[in-house]
Design a protein around this motif. Sequence first.
Motif, mmCIF file in Angstrom:
data_model
loop_
_atom_site.group_PDB
_atom_site.id
_atom_site.type_symbol
_atom_site.label_atom_id
_atom_site.label_comp_id
_atom_site.label_asym_id
_atom_site.label_seq_id
_atom_site.Cartn_x
_atom_site.Cartn_y
_atom_site.Cartn_z
ATOM 1 N N LYS A 314 0.881 -1.154 0.319
ATOM 2 C CA LYS A 314 0.125 0.083 0.049
ATOM 3 C C LYS A 314 1.096 1.280 -0.154
ATOM 4 N N LEU A 315 2.141 1.362 0.301
ATOM 5 C CA LEU A 315 2.941 2.270 0.482
ATOM 6 C C LEU A 315 3.859 2.678 -1.377
ATOM 7 N N ILE A 316 3.463 1.489 -1.763
ATOM 8 C CA ILE A 316 3.986 1.831 -3.551
ATOM 9 C C ILE A 316 2.715 2.590 -4.102
ATOM 10 N N THR A 317 2.914 3.263 -4.501
ATOM 11 C CA THR A 317 1.407 4.348 -4.871
ATOM 12 C C THR A 317 2.232 4.917 -6.954
ATOM 13 N N PRO A 318 2.554 4.826 -7.328
ATOM 14 C CA PRO A 318 2.792 5.387 -8.586
ATOM 15 C C PRO A 318 1.465 6.026 -9.750
ATOM 16 N N THR A 319 1.794 6.594 -10.115
ATOM 17 C CA THR A 319 0.375 6.637 -11.364
ATOM 18 C C THR A 319 0.821 5.811 -12.245
ATOM 19 N N LEU A 320 0.893 5.568 -12.703
ATOM 20 C CA LEU A 320 1.059 4.661 -13.929
ATOM 21 C C LEU A 320 0.859 5.002 -15.308
ATOM 22 N N TYR A 321 1.502 5.251 -16.414
ATOM 23 C CA TYR A 321 1.087 5.902 -17.648
ATOM 24 C C TYR A 321 0.906 4.578 -18.635
ATOM 25 N N LEU A 322 0.106 3.712 -18.359
ATOM 26 C CA LEU A 322 -0.193 2.655 -19.541
ATOM 27 C C LEU A 322 -0.632 3.071 -20.752
ATOM 28 N N PRO A 323 -0.835 2.768 -22.161
ATOM 29 C CA PRO A 323 -1.653 3.486 -23.316
ATOM 30 C C PRO A 323 -2.490 2.755 -23.601
ATOM 31 N N SER A 324 -3.388 3.196 -23.638
ATOM 32 C CA SER A 324 -4.640 2.150 -24.843
ATOM 33 C C SER A 324 -4.755 2.049 -25.975
ATOM 34 N N ALA A 325 -5.416 0.567 -25.901
ATOM 35 C CA ALA A 325 -5.513 -0.360 -27.194
ATOM 36 C C ALA A 325 -5.366 0.743 -28.429
ATOM 37 N N THR A 326 -6.129 2.012 -28.467
ATOM 38 C CA THR A 326 -6.605 2.284 -29.515
ATOM 39 C C THR A 326 -5.172 3.059 -29.576
ATOM 40 N N GLU A 327 -4.351 3.640 -29.114
ATOM 41 C CA GLU A 327 -3.338 5.038 -28.676
ATOM 42 C C GLU A 327 -2.180 3.644 -29.053
ATOM 43 N N VAL A 328 -2.528 2.888 -29.018
ATOM 44 C CA VAL A 328 -1.023 2.007 -29.885
ATOM 45 C C VAL A 328 -1.266 1.129 -30.992
ATOM 46 N N LEU A 329 -2.429 0.935 -31.241
ATOM 47 C CA LEU A 329 -2.836 0.886 -32.837
ATOM 48 C C LEU A 329 -2.552 2.018 -33.761
ATOM 49 N N SER A 330 -3.224 3.302 -33.700
ATOM 50 C CA SER A 330 -2.665 4.491 -33.908
ATOM 51 C C SER A 330 -1.229 4.513 -34.501
ATOM 52 N N GLU A 331 -0.818 4.812 -33.653
ATOM 53 C CA GLU A 331 0.761 5.130 -33.286
ATOM 54 C C GLU A 331 1.580 4.134 -34.479
ATOM 55 N N LEU A 332 0.917 2.297 -34.060
ATOM 56 C CA LEU A 332 1.983 1.638 -34.855
ATOM 57 C C LEU A 332 1.595 1.852 -36.703
ATOM 58 N N ALA A 333 0.477 1.731 -36.363
ATOM 59 C CA ALA A 333 -0.306 1.947 -37.797
ATOM 60 C C ALA A 333 0.099 3.309 -39.006
ATOM 61 N N GLY A 334 0.537 3.880 -38.124
ATOM 62 C CA GLY A 334 0.753 5.342 -39.109
ATOM 63 C C GLY A 334 2.178 5.756 -38.894
ATOM 64 N N ALA A 335 3.254 4.850 -38.584
ATOM 65 C CA ALA A 335 4.029 4.821 -37.897
ATOM 66 C C ALA A 335 5.194 4.970 -39.248
ATOM 67 N N PRO A 336 6.749 5.306 -39.794
ATOM 68 C CA PRO A 336 7.291 4.433 -40.980
ATOM 69 C C PRO A 336 8.429 3.403 -40.408
ATOM 70 N N ASP A 337 7.979 3.191 -38.869
ATOM 71 C CA ASP A 337 9.106 2.240 -38.652
ATOM 72 C C ASP A 337 8.459 1.997 -37.170
ATOM 73 N N ALA A 338 7.027 0.761 -37.280
ATOM 74 C CA ALA A 338 6.463 0.471 -36.240
ATOM 75 C C ALA A 338 7.382 0.356 -35.099
ATOM 76 N N GLY A 339 8.496 -0.858 -35.724
ATOM 77 C CA GLY A 339 9.251 -1.103 -34.153
ATOM 78 C C GLY A 339 9.649 -0.335 -33.783
ATOM 79 N N ALA A 340 10.395 0.269 -34.312
ATOM 80 C CA ALA A 340 11.271 1.275 -33.047
ATOM 81 C C ALA A 340 9.936 1.966 -32.387
ATOM 82 N N VAL A 341 8.739 2.162 -32.870
ATOM 83 C CA VAL A 341 7.417 2.897 -32.198
ATOM 84 C C VAL A 341 7.452 2.448 -31.343
#
Length: 678
Positions: A314-341
């Motif tokens: 209960k003393l480890i309470t970081p704020t995680l910045y987890l991406p949504s599936a929509t965000e991931v697929l949008s960034e990968l589909a439109g990237a020139p290098d999906a692996g680097a993204v």
Amino acid sequence: MPRRHWANLTSASALAIMLSCAPVLAQTPPAQAPLAQAPLATDPATGVPLPETPQLKLLDTEKPAPAGQTATDRPSDSDIVTGTVKSGATLRGAASVDATAPVETETEPVTLDIPQVEVPALDPALVPASKSSEPAPAPAPAETAPVQAAPALPAPDKPVTASVTVAPPAAAPAAGPLEAIPSLVPPPEMPKVVVDVPPGLAFAADIAARANDGVAVRRLGERERGEILAAYQANENKPFWIDAKGWTAAGKRIVAQLEHAADDGLRPTDYALPVFELSDKAKLAEADVRLSALAVLYARDARGGRLDPRRLSKLITPTLYLPSATEVLSELAGAPDAGAVLAAYNPPHEQYRRLKAKLAELREHLDDTPLVRIPAGPPLKLGMRDERVPLVRARLGLGSSDDSVFDRSTSLALADFQKKAGLPANGILSERTLAALGKPATARGEEDIVAQMERWRWLPPDLGAKHIMVNVPEMRVRVIRDGQVIHEARAIIGKPDSATPIFSHKMDHVIVNPSWYVPPSILKKEFLPGLAADPDYAAKRGYVVTRTKGGGISVRQPPGERNALGWIKFMFPNEHAVYLHDTPNRRLFAGERRALSHGCVRVDDPFALADQVLGPEWTSERLKKLIGKGERRINLPQPLPIHLVYNTIVIGADGHITRFDDVYGFHRLVRQALEQQG
């Protein structure tokens, strides 16, 4: 009626008949004379010349009827005459044909002069009508069929020759439907019809049918699965990463990154790639959806989604910045290098990159420490005798010995091993320590590095151009600007039973001459028992007790030299009610073990820290002038990010590993959780 009137009427009728026949008689030459051109007829009503009617002419090749042949010697109407029809320049007039002459019965060709029909030029834009497959109606008999006059057409420049053969009556077939006449004009070449099918549309049906199976990936939440399915529906169920030849260029780059997941301390088996045959379109479709699901899982794991830190403590309470599936697929589909993204979802921090390099270095070198199998047994403490002691000494590299006493040298060596393994460094051979001794040193080092890398995923990707970093196990506070440490000081952290929490926040103000309100935990453990035994317990120690509206009490320590917070405190309001502050017991900073507070972080030389966070307007000299003049709040020019972290392993710029005590056991909790997950 009078006879005279009848005579006049008869004469007039005869005269009219003669006048009407006169033009015909005048135009009809004798039988032996050549056919003369008849004048054009004129419409009596309008006076417009009528079109010329083609005339039938028998050529000279036809034999004349034999002399003396009567009409009764001529062939009957049922006889069939065969001959050849040819075109001629002129036609014989009807008057030139002797109706009483016998008809030739020989099979010599009969030539007809048929004017050529002028056909207008074909419009290329017109498409000829298709032939009718229905049979034409049978022609009516000759004696009953009506004769329709065809409109006359202008004479063609060149004659058209046609050959017609009339069969004898015996060979004539039964009357039947007329055959369709093929078009004499070839149809124009039709343009080729090209249907443009959108890329990937051929997989749409298979993706829709196999999408639910494709997203069924372990540890991927229902929300992420739903977002992936929605992304495919928005894309008309077309694939993202495959075509008829297999993986696309973007798909291959994502596959390559997943295959190297171990380089970032992730587990490659969590991202097992689908196997398919190019001939199996359904498997190809499912593989596309599966790759999307694996990419989403990898991105979330790289950002710290493998573990839930709050479940560890209960003393480890970081704020995680987890991406949504929509965000991931949008960034990968439109990237020139999906692996680097995809790789960029791992922490961008310098310390993380050093840990990654150290992990690769450890895996390149095999552990040369000889493994000794130590049997299980009761815990061994200092001074105990056991037959396993020589094996323990050999495993720790202390050399062989026949003595079975667990002496001080063995206990110290074991404590050092426990410290490196992230275990309580108590020098006792416990069950957990025995299990750690059974692993190669390389494996233990990898596990430690991976667990430390995991904790770096809990930090924000952007720490702030200027920020405060408090490394709790190291017990130090640093101010960092543009990657460089501009201030550093020792710190006192919470005791193991009142540990300093791990989280990130923003410091927004400083209080000079603060009052200390005793927190509920200390009030319950110390003050309430003391007040029960002595009503003046708080007053004797300089505290003020007040009644609250709810019927409870509040204990406050006024500002002063003896105040537990010292002269200044640095505030970043949070759920744990902890902060950085001064302390009147500054001698405690000289010790190596400084886990002494109730959870807050005490800072050595707090006014030097204030110089870094308040800016040039509030110097340490100006702040010290406020001491003893009442509580004063000073806001920071702008909120300053502060990160309370738990780094037990730090890699120097030269690659040297520095380890710090796992004072709260948080490192051990993370490592065990990762092992259990695997």
